[in-house]
Design an enzyme around this catalytic site. Sequence first.
Site, short mmCIF file in Angstrom:
data_model
loop_
_atom_site.label_atom_id
_atom_site.label_comp_id
_atom_site.label_asym_id
_atom_site.label_seq_id
_atom_site.Cartn_x
_atom_site.Cartn_y
_atom_site.Cartn_z
N ALA A 175 -4.87 2.41 -0.99
CA ALA A 175 -4.51 1.74 -2.24
C ALA A 175 -5.01 0.30 -2.25
O ALA A 175 -5.54 -0.19 -3.26
CB ALA A 175 -2.99 1.77 -2.45
N ASP A 176 -4.89 -0.38 -1.13
CA ASP A 176 -5.43 -1.73 -1.00
C ASP A 176 -6.95 -1.72 -1.11
O ASP A 176 -7.55 -2.53 -1.82
CB ASP A 176 -5.04 -2.32 0.36
CG ASP A 176 -3.66 -2.95 0.35
OD1 ASP A 176 -3.38 -3.75 -0.55
OD2 ASP A 176 -2.86 -2.65 1.25
N LEU A 177 -7.58 -0.82 -0.37
CA LEU A 177 -9.04 -0.80 -0.30
C LEU A 177 -9.66 -0.50 -1.66
O LEU A 177 -10.62 -1.16 -2.08
CB LEU A 177 -9.50 0.23 0.73
CG LEU A 177 -9.09 -0.08 2.18
CD1 LEU A 177 -9.39 1.11 3.08
CD2 LEU A 177 -9.81 -1.32 2.68
N GLY B 299 -9.43 -3.51 -3.97
CA GLY B 299 -10.43 -4.53 -3.65
C GLY B 299 -11.81 -4.14 -4.13
O GLY B 299 -12.55 -4.98 -4.68
N ASP C 76 0.81 -1.21 0.00
CA ASP C 76 0.00 0.00 0.00
C ASP C 76 0.85 1.27 0.00
O ASP C 76 0.63 2.17 -0.83
CB ASP C 76 -0.94 0.00 1.21
CG ASP C 76 -1.81 1.23 1.24
OD1 ASP C 76 -2.89 1.22 0.62
OD2 ASP C 76 -1.41 2.24 1.87
#
Length: 401
Positions: A173-175, A178, A145
């Site tokens: 960035a991860d969220l 997803g 991230d």
Amino acid sequence: MSQPAGPLAGLRVLDLTRVLAGPTCTQMLGDLGAEVIKIERPEAGDDTRGFAPPFWPETKESAYFLGVNRNKKSVTMDMAKPEAQAILHRLLETTDILVENFKVGALAKMGLGWDQLKAKYPRLIYCSITGFGQTGPYAPRPGYDALIQAMGGVMSLTGEPNGSPQKVGVPVADLFAGLYGCIGILAALNHRTATGQGQQIDIGMLDTHVAWLANQGMNYLSTGENPPRLGNQHPNISPYQEFPTKDGYIILAVGNDPTFERFCKAFGQDHLLADERFATNPNRVANRDLVTATLTPVMKSRTTTEWVAALEAEKIGCGPINTLADVFADPHVQARQMTLEMQHGSGATVKVIANPVKLSATPPTYRSAPPVLGEHTDEVLSGLLGMSAEDIAALRAKAIL
């Protein structure tokens, strides 16, 4: 009363993800009714089981893991072993969606790459979430991230004007990766309904990060200049920022000229309306330092609570800068039921953050708490694949499960 079936009820998801981007995607699918079978490493499990402290009280689970793994069945399996790969192929016979976030090419070495599966399972929707996507010069690199926030430009935009670049305080960035993955899956499901054909969804965290640069990305494309760091100020609107009050801070969001006029007339600043530097939003943006300096003593004249009441009475955007304790105690957050309690496999009750999607006919469902490692291994292998207790015990003795 039983919960209504979610809009994805009847669909099965094989979850080969870990950490945050992939589990965010699969938890959303699970909340919407899909059956999610999460494959984890024996003994170790998802990396985030060890991302602690904090652990949830009276459990061995990290708060991090609990945040993105409800509505999933945990099955432990050593995917590097051929026997485990054979089990996965049996599961794929009744799987609608596979979500994975392995490094590019890693699953192909196990016979589980998209090119190896698409002919055998033509209806399969295969979502790959990686740092940099399946193609391009950075494809082999791992994605993290903070790394994506740095490479994706948001850190150049975040922080005080004379300070260092800053990442966002949660792993956005991860969220976003997803959630974009979930959007892609929903689109692919609609395509499959129309054609009977599955497809691969290629999500790169850097791609999704560039996509949500939004107005700031467009500001750059239109000028060729990197937007400066502005702290809490808005790049295109003024005043739209934090101000100190008599006892703390407040966000003041004046979204347009009529709102600024209303602010000035309500709070004794009528004289500013005759000043060209304040007359229009473009002029206020061009003179943002003057706007800030002029309004700061005005905003310091009342407490945060007094300002919120006064500004809301004038229908002017505002709000306190809450701590998380304030957020979860907020009556609106509570009225919107943004937390819930679930019975965990350890016997403890855990509190989790609810799904924000409000559907009138098929709302998200909360069928099971984030699982204990391997909690559903026997249930899935016996119930879905018809394996006997002896077969399962033999696999466990070989350290396959």
